[in-house]
Design a protein around this motif. Structure first.
Motif, mmCIF file in Angstrom:
data_model
loop_
_atom_site.group_PDB
_atom_site.id
_atom_site.type_symbol
_atom_site.label_atom_id
_atom_site.label_comp_id
_atom_site.label_asym_id
_atom_site.label_seq_id
_atom_site.Cartn_x
_atom_site.Cartn_y
_atom_site.Cartn_z
ATOM 1 N N GLU A 19 20.438 40.874 31.779
ATOM 2 C CA GLU A 19 21.412 40.625 30.705
ATOM 3 C C GLU A 19 20.718 40.474 29.350
ATOM 4 N N LEU A 20 19.482 40.016 29.354
ATOM 5 C CA LEU A 20 18.731 39.863 28.108
ATOM 6 C C LEU A 20 18.431 41.212 27.457
ATOM 7 N N PHE A 21 18.506 42.278 28.225
ATOM 8 C CA PHE A 21 18.105 43.600 27.747
ATOM 9 C C PHE A 21 19.273 44.512 27.415
ATOM 10 N N LEU A 22 20.463 43.943 27.384
ATOM 11 C CA LEU A 22 21.625 44.740 26.995
ATOM 12 C C LEU A 22 21.608 44.955 25.486
ATOM 13 N N ASP A 23 22.100 46.099 25.090
ATOM 14 C CA ASP A 23 22.185 46.432 23.674
ATOM 15 C C ASP A 23 23.467 45.826 23.118
ATOM 16 N N ALA A 24 23.558 44.491 23.210
ATOM 17 C CA ALA A 24 24.745 43.750 22.781
ATOM 18 C C ALA A 24 24.297 42.354 22.360
ATOM 19 N N GLU A 25 25.177 41.664 21.657
ATOM 20 C CA GLU A 25 24.883 40.304 21.213
ATOM 21 C C GLU A 25 24.740 39.374 22.423
ATOM 22 N N PHE A 26 23.679 38.595 22.431
ATOM 23 C CA PHE A 26 23.464 37.609 23.485
ATOM 24 C C PHE A 26 24.023 36.281 22.981
ATOM 25 N N ASP A 27 25.288 36.030 23.309
ATOM 26 C CA ASP A 27 25.974 34.855 22.781
ATOM 27 C C ASP A 27 25.833 33.655 23.720
ATOM 28 N N GLU A 28 26.475 32.567 23.350
ATOM 29 C CA GLU A 28 26.387 31.320 24.120
ATOM 30 C C GLU A 28 26.930 31.481 25.536
ATOM 31 N N ILE A 29 27.992 32.243 25.685
ATOM 32 C CA ILE A 29 28.578 32.472 27.009
ATOM 33 C C ILE A 29 27.591 33.214 27.897
ATOM 34 N N ALA A 30 26.963 34.250 27.359
ATOM 35 C CA ALA A 30 25.957 35.003 28.124
ATOM 36 C C ALA A 30 24.777 34.107 28.471
ATOM 37 N N CYS A 31 24.371 33.273 27.536
ATOM 38 C CA CYS A 31 23.248 32.363 27.770
ATOM 39 C C CYS A 31 23.556 31.412 28.921
ATOM 40 N N ARG A 32 24.736 30.815 28.904
ATOM 41 C CA ARG A 32 25.103 29.887 29.980
ATOM 42 C C ARG A 32 25.208 30.602 31.322
#
Length: 128
Positions: A19-32
């Motif tokens: 998920e860290l390598f997606l070409d998209a914003e790494f937001d708080e939801i993704a972090c959690r």
């Protein structure tokens, strides 16, 4: 090369870290989401960082070099990508230590900030 049971144990970690390598914003939801998946893996923080640095980062770095994937990979695709990378690595001559360190730093640079957020989340969840 990893044994099948090691691959199965690592697969949820590989999927979460990809998920860290997606070409998209790494937001708080993704972090959690990533932190929760990693917390449930049974791996320690240093082991998770080693898996990211040595297995996931070099395998998924190319996603940042072209118009990359932004919606994620299936677990099967993640497994194939990481195992393909590990197989190629095992067939290459080992780099000198200084070059290996620099390579590891370079592959982590694009996700270093997001990884620090995930680590902070993991640490804060463990402390509570």
């Amino acid at each position: 090369m990893l044994k099948p049971d090691e691959v199965e144990r690592r697969l949820p970690v590989w999927v979460a870290l990809s998920e860290l390598f997606l070409d998209a914003e790494f937001d708080e939801i993704a972090c959690r989401y990533v932190a929760e998946r990693l917390r449930c893996s049974g791996f320690g923080l240093q082991e998770l960082e080693d898996i990211l640095r040595d297995e996931v980062a070099p395998a998924f770095l190319p996603n940042f070099l072209v118009a990359g994937e932004w919606s994620g990979w299936s677990p099967e695709a993640v497994r194939d990508i990481v195992l393909s990378h590990l197989e190629k690595q095992s067939n290459r001559p080992r780099l000198p230590v200084i070059l290996r360190r620099r390579w590891r730093q370079w592959t982590m640079e694009p996700v270093a900030r997001d990884w620090e957020k995930v680590k902070a989340t993991l640490i804060s969840v463990s402390a509570s």
